[in-house]
Write an enzyme that holds these catalytic residues in place. Structure first.
Site, PDB file in Angstrom:
ATOM      1  N   SER A 131      32.555 -49.669  32.034  1.00 46.11           N
ATOM      2  CA  SER A 131      32.035 -50.541  30.986  1.00 46.11           C
ATOM      3  C   SER A 131      33.134 -50.723  29.956  1.00 46.11           C
ATOM      4  O   SER A 131      34.093 -49.933  29.913  1.00 46.11           O
ATOM      5  CB  SER A 131      30.819 -49.877  30.336  1.00 46.11           C
ATOM      6  OG  SER A 131      30.448 -50.523  29.136  1.00 46.11           O
ATOM      7  N   TYR A 146      26.008 -42.591  27.154  1.00 48.46           N
ATOM      8  CA  TYR A 146      26.522 -43.699  27.959  1.00 48.46           C
ATOM      9  C   TYR A 146      28.029 -43.845  27.769  1.00 48.46           C
ATOM     10  O   TYR A 146      28.800 -43.952  28.730  1.00 48.46           O
ATOM     11  CB  TYR A 146      25.806 -44.986  27.565  1.00 48.46           C
ATOM     12  CG  TYR A 146      26.109 -46.179  28.434  1.00 48.46           C
ATOM     13  CD1 TYR A 146      25.457 -46.370  29.651  1.00 48.46           C
ATOM     14  CD2 TYR A 146      27.036 -47.141  28.037  1.00 48.46           C
ATOM     15  CE1 TYR A 146      25.720 -47.473  30.448  1.00 48.46           C
ATOM     16  CE2 TYR A 146      27.307 -48.249  28.819  1.00 48.46           C
ATOM     17  CZ  TYR A 146      26.650 -48.412  30.025  1.00 48.46           C
ATOM     18  OH  TYR A 146      26.918 -49.501  30.809  1.00 48.46           O
TER      19      TYR A 146
END
Length: 259
Positions: free
Chosen positions: A141, A154
């Site tokens: 990401s 995350y």
């Protein structure tokens, strides 16, 4: 076709980014195992993408379950005879301030993203090493590169994938295996759709402002990254002809993050 005769496992492939990667890989000649924790969705996706059933295989798999990962990978090799590509894409998102994050949620998110990447990689490498070839691709990401509020586990997990990829690239080189990380910006998948009202509540913003002023604020176009953008990048890594890019990551984010 760039992946003619290749065999891939794509985790989290019943929807979103994983499904599009599976579609693109099939378009380019690969056979694809549709791995997903939702068995019915995996079966439906496999049937939709390949009605003949000759080049897809639904693969119910909890990527945090060691036995399930090992057995599922073995089943793919038994069906197709080899394994050339692993796309470790399965993931979840949980949004909360650190002070309110439960330890159970922290552990669950890290398990899916990091333990899942480790377990699927280990299983895949055992076959790839026997073949002396393979490509491992992690779904990172922009949060592999920088932080955002409310996403402590995350961000931690996505940073961790960069480290794991670099180790796999170094250990795998002698066995013909490459490893890379794709780092998308915000892609309007169900995972992101879920975040919009959650972040609106935590940040005291409207949902429209979450999209414009948080998610897409730093892009150069004000646009979401698409599942096709990410899938074509996965194809690029999977079909790359040498080890020149092993250990590298690519950010796919409409300019949100540049390096």
């Amino acid at each position: 076709m760039r992946l003619d005769g290749k065999v891939a496992i794509v985790t989290g492939a019943a929807s979103g980014i994983g499904r599009e990667i599976a579609r693109v890989f099939l378009r380019e000649g690969a056979s694809v195992a549709i791995a997903d924790i939702n068995a019915d969705a995996a079966t439906a996706t496999a049937a939709a993408l390949d009605p003949s059933g000759s080049r897809t295989m639904p693969l119910p798999m909890d990527v945090t379950d060691e036995a399930a990962v090992d057995a599922g990978t073995a089943a793919v090799v038994a069906r197709f005879g080899r394994l050339d590509i692993l796309v470790s894409n399965a993931g979840v998102q949980i949004v909360n301030p650190i002070v309110e994050f439960s330890y159970a949620d922290w552990k669950r998110l890290l398990a899916i993203h990091l333990d899942g990447a480790f377990l699927t990689t280990r299983a895949a490498l055992r076959q790839m090493y026997r073949q002396k070839s393979g490509s491992v691709i992690y779904m990172g990401s922009v949060h592999s590169k920088e932080a955002s509020v409310l996403k402590a586990p995350y961000v931690t997990a996505k940073h961790g994938l960069l480290g794991l990829a670099r180790v796999v690239a170094k250990e795998g080189a002698a066995h013909g295996v490459r490893c890379n990380v794709i780092c998308p910006g915000f892609v309007r998948t169900p995972l992101v759709e879920k975040q919009i009202p959650e972040q609106a509540k935590e940040l005291g913003l409207s949902e429209e402002d979450v999209v414009k002023k948080v998610m897409l604020k730093n892009t150069v176009t004000g646009e979401f990254t698409t599942v096709t953008d990410v899938a074509e990048c996965a194809l690029f890594f999977a079909g790359f002809g040498s080890h020149a890019l092993t250990g590298q990551s690519i950010v796919v984010s409409h300019g949100w993050y540049m390096e």
